[in-house]
Enzyme design. Structure first.
Site, PDB file in Angstrom:
ATOM      1  N   HIS A   1     -23.667  -0.797  14.103  1.00  0.00           N
ATOM      2  CA  HIS A   1     -24.269   0.530  14.244  1.00  0.00           C
ATOM      3  C   HIS A   1     -23.252   1.583  13.755  1.00  0.00           C
ATOM      4  O   HIS A   1     -22.145   1.663  14.277  1.00  0.00           O
ATOM      5  CB  HIS A   1     -24.637   0.768  15.714  1.00  0.00           C
ATOM      6  CG  HIS A   1     -25.453   1.992  15.918  1.00  0.00           C
ATOM      7  ND1 HIS A   1     -26.824   1.975  15.903  1.00  0.00           N
ATOM      8  CD2 HIS A   1     -25.093   3.274  16.113  1.00  0.00           C
ATOM      9  CE1 HIS A   1     -27.270   3.208  16.094  1.00  0.00           C
ATOM     10  NE2 HIS A   1     -26.246   4.006  16.218  1.00  0.00           N
ATOM     11  N   ALA A   2     -23.630   2.361  12.742  1.00  0.00           N
ATOM     12  CA  ALA A   2     -22.673   3.267  12.098  1.00  0.00           C
ATOM     13  C   ALA A   2     -22.153   4.327  13.074  1.00  0.00           C
ATOM     14  O   ALA A   2     -22.901   4.838  13.905  1.00  0.00           O
ATOM     15  CB  ALA A   2     -23.328   3.959  10.908  1.00  0.00           C
TER      16      ALA A   2
ATOM     17  N   HIS B   1     -31.377   4.166  24.278  1.00  0.00           N
ATOM     18  CA  HIS B   1     -30.713   5.294  24.945  1.00  0.00           C
ATOM     19  C   HIS B   1     -31.036   5.396  26.437  1.00  0.00           C
ATOM     20  O   HIS B   1     -30.355   6.106  27.157  1.00  0.00           O
ATOM     21  CB  HIS B   1     -31.071   6.594  24.236  1.00  0.00           C
ATOM     22  CG  HIS B   1     -30.635   6.593  22.797  1.00  0.00           C
ATOM     23  ND1 HIS B   1     -31.235   5.800  21.843  1.00  0.00           N
ATOM     24  CD2 HIS B   1     -29.633   7.237  22.158  1.00  0.00           C
ATOM     25  CE1 HIS B   1     -30.647   5.982  20.683  1.00  0.00           C
ATOM     26  NE2 HIS B   1     -29.661   6.843  20.831  1.00  0.00           N
TER      27      HIS B   1
ATOM     28  N   HIS C   1     -24.182  11.650   6.893  1.00  0.00           N
ATOM     29  CA  HIS C   1     -24.285  11.943   8.324  1.00  0.00           C
ATOM     30  C   HIS C   1     -22.945  11.676   9.036  1.00  0.00           C
ATOM     31  O   HIS C   1     -22.431  12.529   9.762  1.00  0.00           O
ATOM     32  CB  HIS C   1     -25.394  11.098   8.966  1.00  0.00           C
ATOM     33  CG  HIS C   1     -25.492  11.276  10.451  1.00  0.00           C
ATOM     34  ND1 HIS C   1     -26.283  12.234  11.027  1.00  0.00           N
ATOM     35  CD2 HIS C   1     -24.866  10.648  11.476  1.00  0.00           C
ATOM     36  CE1 HIS C   1     -26.150  12.196  12.348  1.00  0.00           C
ATOM     37  NE2 HIS C   1     -25.295  11.232  12.645  1.00  0.00           N
ATOM     38  N   GLU C   2     -22.380  10.504   8.804  1.00  0.00           N
ATOM     39  CA  GLU C   2     -21.126  10.141   9.489  1.00  0.00           C
ATOM     40  C   GLU C   2     -19.973  11.036   9.038  1.00  0.00           C
ATOM     41  O   GLU C   2     -19.151  11.465   9.848  1.00  0.00           O
ATOM     42  CB  GLU C   2     -20.790   8.667   9.262  1.00  0.00           C
ATOM     43  CG  GLU C   2     -21.840   7.675   9.786  1.00  0.00           C
ATOM     44  CD  GLU C   2     -22.201   7.870  11.241  1.00  0.00           C
ATOM     45  OE1 GLU C   2     -21.386   8.410  12.009  1.00  0.00           O
ATOM     46  OE2 GLU C   2     -23.326   7.500  11.637  1.00  0.00           O
TER      47      GLU C   2
ATOM     48  N   HIS D   1     -19.728  14.250  10.868  1.00  0.00           N
ATOM     49  CA  HIS D   1     -18.978  14.161  12.135  1.00  0.00           C
ATOM     50  C   HIS D   1     -17.477  14.261  11.864  1.00  0.00           C
ATOM     51  O   HIS D   1     -16.754  14.996  12.531  1.00  0.00           O
ATOM     52  CB  HIS D   1     -19.248  12.818  12.827  1.00  0.00           C
ATOM     53  CG  HIS D   1     -20.599  12.692  13.470  1.00  0.00           C
ATOM     54  ND1 HIS D   1     -21.091  13.595  14.374  1.00  0.00           N
ATOM     55  CD2 HIS D   1     -21.557  11.734  13.362  1.00  0.00           C
ATOM     56  CE1 HIS D   1     -22.301  13.210  14.799  1.00  0.00           C
ATOM     57  NE2 HIS D   1     -22.606  12.081  14.185  1.00  0.00           N
TER      58      HIS D   1
ATOM     59  N   TYR E   1     -30.698  14.984  19.642  1.00  0.00           N
ATOM     60  CA  TYR E   1     -31.345  14.568  18.396  1.00  0.00           C
ATOM     61  C   TYR E   1     -32.516  15.487  18.042  1.00  0.00           C
ATOM     62  O   TYR E   1     -32.785  15.746  16.874  1.00  0.00           O
ATOM     63  CB  TYR E   1     -31.791  13.104  18.485  1.00  0.00           C
ATOM     64  CG  TYR E   1     -30.641  12.171  18.783  1.00  0.00           C
ATOM     65  CD1 TYR E   1     -29.661  11.945  17.819  1.00  0.00           C
ATOM     66  CD2 TYR E   1     -30.506  11.557  20.013  1.00  0.00           C
ATOM     67  CE1 TYR E   1     -28.582  11.107  18.085  1.00  0.00           C
ATOM     68  CE2 TYR E   1     -29.433  10.721  20.292  1.00  0.00           C
ATOM     69  CZ  TYR E   1     -28.472  10.498  19.324  1.00  0.00           C
ATOM     70  OH  TYR E   1     -27.412   9.686  19.595  1.00  0.00           O
TER      71      TYR E   1
ATOM     72  N   GLU F   1     -24.603  16.404  15.563  1.00  0.00           N
ATOM     73  CA  GLU F   1     -25.513  15.487  14.865  1.00  0.00           C
ATOM     74  C   GLU F   1     -26.144  16.136  13.636  1.00  0.00           C
ATOM     75  O   GLU F   1     -26.659  15.436  12.765  1.00  0.00           O
ATOM     76  CB  GLU F   1     -26.619  15.019  15.826  1.00  0.00           C
ATOM     77  CG  GLU F   1     -26.124  14.167  16.984  1.00  0.00           C
ATOM     78  CD  GLU F   1     -25.412  12.901  16.533  1.00  0.00           C
ATOM     79  OE1 GLU F   1     -25.727  12.390  15.442  1.00  0.00           O
ATOM     80  OE2 GLU F   1     -24.519  12.433  17.266  1.00  0.00           O
TER      81      GLU F   1
HETATM   82 ZN   LIG Z   1     -24.365  10.867  14.543  1.00  0.00          ZN
END
Ligand SMILES: [Zn+2]
Length: 587
Positions: free
Chosen positions: A328-329, A486, A358-359, A362, A496, A386
């Site tokens: 999971h990234a 979750h 996306h990553e 962060h 999210y 996010e």
């Molecule tokens: Zn994220």
């Protein structure tokens, strides 16, 4: 920020009334302690995620329990200063200390231990869950994505939901203990604590989330109406009656949360997207590293610094052949300074091209706020963290792909509808799901729902917000929320929803700053250093100021706003409403 290891190094022994001076000294000592312990904890978690064995799992569990105990102790200590008048920055840090715990353990050791044991157990029940025929979530998800046979889909859908009835009692006990911890910290329940982290009274946040949903709901309703009609064309009145919510097993995803996998069922005729990014990446010889390099290049084109050398030597970018890793990234900040990394089993395809951005969003956020003191190292609110990379990924337009040499010609406006529809099936379809998960948990934590009504309450919200229903009757002891990571994993979900709204708001502000005056979905901010400067001004603030200040630094406004979502998808909305003429919408 992560914290962990050993015992607390800070003792508050205050006799008589506490003073502002003592509050200041307390926060300084806590920050020093966190700064030291978080680095070790991050390394342990990194090693566990990169070399998953019995031993590394045990080590990570131990450090995790110590971290929680430490955080709870400091949060309780922080309470002592509740009634003091303090400067805004100090008050903010004390609030962050108290609200920073997702699942607050009571201070007595037996409860703390039981809570840790239950949450570890729920986590592993989910991670090792399998359908009765032995299929894993990955296998079942492939069926949900690719099968168009309702019976086969139903079998996968119900099969995965056999993992969760056994979680229900444990979950209920966990709620009970964590609520006790929340009360010790001075909050009515855990849900209240979660809502209190948005620089406004907890009840105002409930209204704020509803307001944002109200803005985007007409767009969702139009999409829902069209998708239901197309599913009815495909499966008939028997499976998809036109006057009822959509059965949850037909939308291409185990939780009906994103619908992009059934794009083929709803694709507008004569609106071919015009290119295939996955094929283009493969054809041009992209490998995992080149995917990440290309992501980095987007950020440096905005004038931000390149990633440090250690990013490239320490990140995990491809799946190793010889060991178990958590695929999971995720994005990491090990030392709260420059040791930023990603961990991702990158595949060369269009989805992972998005995920890379996306990553890295962060990572760029983490590095931008590295000079803030440790309690202020975080997103302005959890939705911001996010949203950053996703906002950047909205700039991956055909025009940008041509600049990269990935496609030769930019498709004409006749392709826009297909692109927007494909994107809406994921991003717009997700909105009500993103909202209802924590609506459910708020009701669980405040006692509105009880174990007897957990499942019915879940489906009532699924129907109210998403307009979907279970494909078969659910039994009294079913616990369908537990089949979504979750819930047993105890990760708050509102972030999210907020991120889906904020990313379009960021994109719109960035495009305005860049002077772009075409339709929003055609705008790319690639190469624009002015936008980069403004973006960085927001990122650098971290969590040091209330989020409206950070939002203002980048967008010039102090309110979250769903208007940009509507503007982005406006051409699609017009088309959907045309299609929906004569149909009965709603459920
Ligand atoms: Zn994220």
């Amino acid at each position: 920020m992560m914290l962990a290891g050993c015992d607390a190094n800070v003792d508050v022994n205050i006799k008589g009334e506490p003073t502002a001076e003592e509050a200041k000294a307390f926060v300084a000592a806590v920050e020093k302690d966190f700064a030291e312990k978080s680095v070790f904890a991050s390394r342990v978690f990194w090693v566990q995620a990169n070399f998953m064995t019995e031993d590394t799992n045990a080590m990570a569990a131990e450090v995790g329990a110590e971290m929680t105990a430490l955080a709870v102790k400091y949060a309780n200590d922080a309470k002592k200063f509740n009634d003091l008048t303090l400067d805004a920055e100090l008050r903010r840090k004390l609030e962050i200390l108290k609200l920073g715990i997702t699942l607050p353990a009571p201070s007595n050791e037996a409860d703390n231990k039981e809570l840790a044991t239950i949450s570890a157990k729920l986590d592993s029940m989910y991670a090792t869950g399998k359908a009765p025929d032995g299929r894993t979530l990955g296998e079942l998800s492939d069926v949900m994505a690719n099968s168009r046979d309702p019976q086969e889909l139903l079998k996968a859908w119900t099969g995965w939901r056999t993992i969760s009835p056994a979680m229900k009692d444990k979950y209920a006990r966990m709620v009970e203990i964590a609520n006790k911890g929340a009360k010790e910290l001075g909050y009515s329940d855990v849900g209240y604590m979660w809502r209190a982290g948005y620089d406004m009274p907890a009840d105002d946040f409930r209204a704020e989330a509803d307001r944002l949903w109200g803005q985007v709901k007409p767009l969702y309703d139009s999409l829902h109406c069209h998708v239901r009609a197309k599913l009815n064309d495909k499966y008939g009145d028997e499976v998809v009656p036109l006057d009822q919510p959509i059965p949850a097993h037909l939308l291409g995803n185990m939780w009906a949360q994103e619908w992009g996998n059934i794009y083929d069922v709803v694709a507008p005729e004569g609106s071919d997207i015009g290119y295939d990014l996955t094929a283009a990446l493969k054809e041009k010889g992209y490998d995992a590293k080149k995917m990440v390099k290309t992501g980095e290049q987007f950020f440096t084109s905005l004038g931000l610094d390149p990633l440090p050398d250690t990013f490239w030597t320490r990140s995990l970018i491809t799946k190793p052949r010889d060991r178990e890793v958590q695929c999971h990234a995720s994005a990491w900040d090990i030392d709260n300074k420059d040791d930023i990394r990603i961990k991702m089993c990158t595949k060369v395809n269009a989805d992972d091209f998005q995920t890379v951005h996306h990553e890295l969003g962060h990572n760029y956020y983490q590095r931008a706020y590295k000079n803030q003191s440790i309690l202020h190292q975080g997103g302005a609110n959890d939705g911001f963290h996010e949203a950053i990379g996703d906002a950047i990924a909205l700039s991956i337009t055909p025009d940008y792909l041509k600049q990269l040499g990935l496609i030769d010609t930019v498709p004409g406006p006749e392709s826009d509808l297909g692109l927007l529809m494909r994107r809406a099936m994921d991003k717009v379809a997700f909105l009500p799901f993103g909202l209802m998960v924590d609506q459910w948990r708020w009701q669980v934590f405040n006692g509105e729902l009880t174990p007897e009504t957990y499942n019915d309450g879940w489906w009532a919200l699924r129907e109210k917000y998403q307009g979907i229903r279970p494909p078969v009757d659910r039994a009294a002891d079913d616990f369908d929320p537990g089949a979504k990571y979750h819930i047993p994993g105890n990760t708050p979900y509102m972030r999210y929803f907020l991120a889906r709204v904020l990313q379009f708001q960021f994109h719109k502000a960035a495009c305005a700053e860049a002077g772009f005056d075409g339709p929003l979905h055609r705008c790319t901010i690639y190469g624009n250093e002015d936008v980069g400067k403004k973006l960085n001004a927001m990122l650098e603030m971290g969590a040091s100021k209330p989020w409206p200040d950070a939002l203002e630094a980048f967008t010039g406004t102090r309110q979250m706003d769903g208007g940009a979502v509507l503007e982005y998808f406006a051409p699609l909305k017009d088309w959907l409403d045309e299609q929906n003429k004569g149909r009965t919408c709603g459920w």
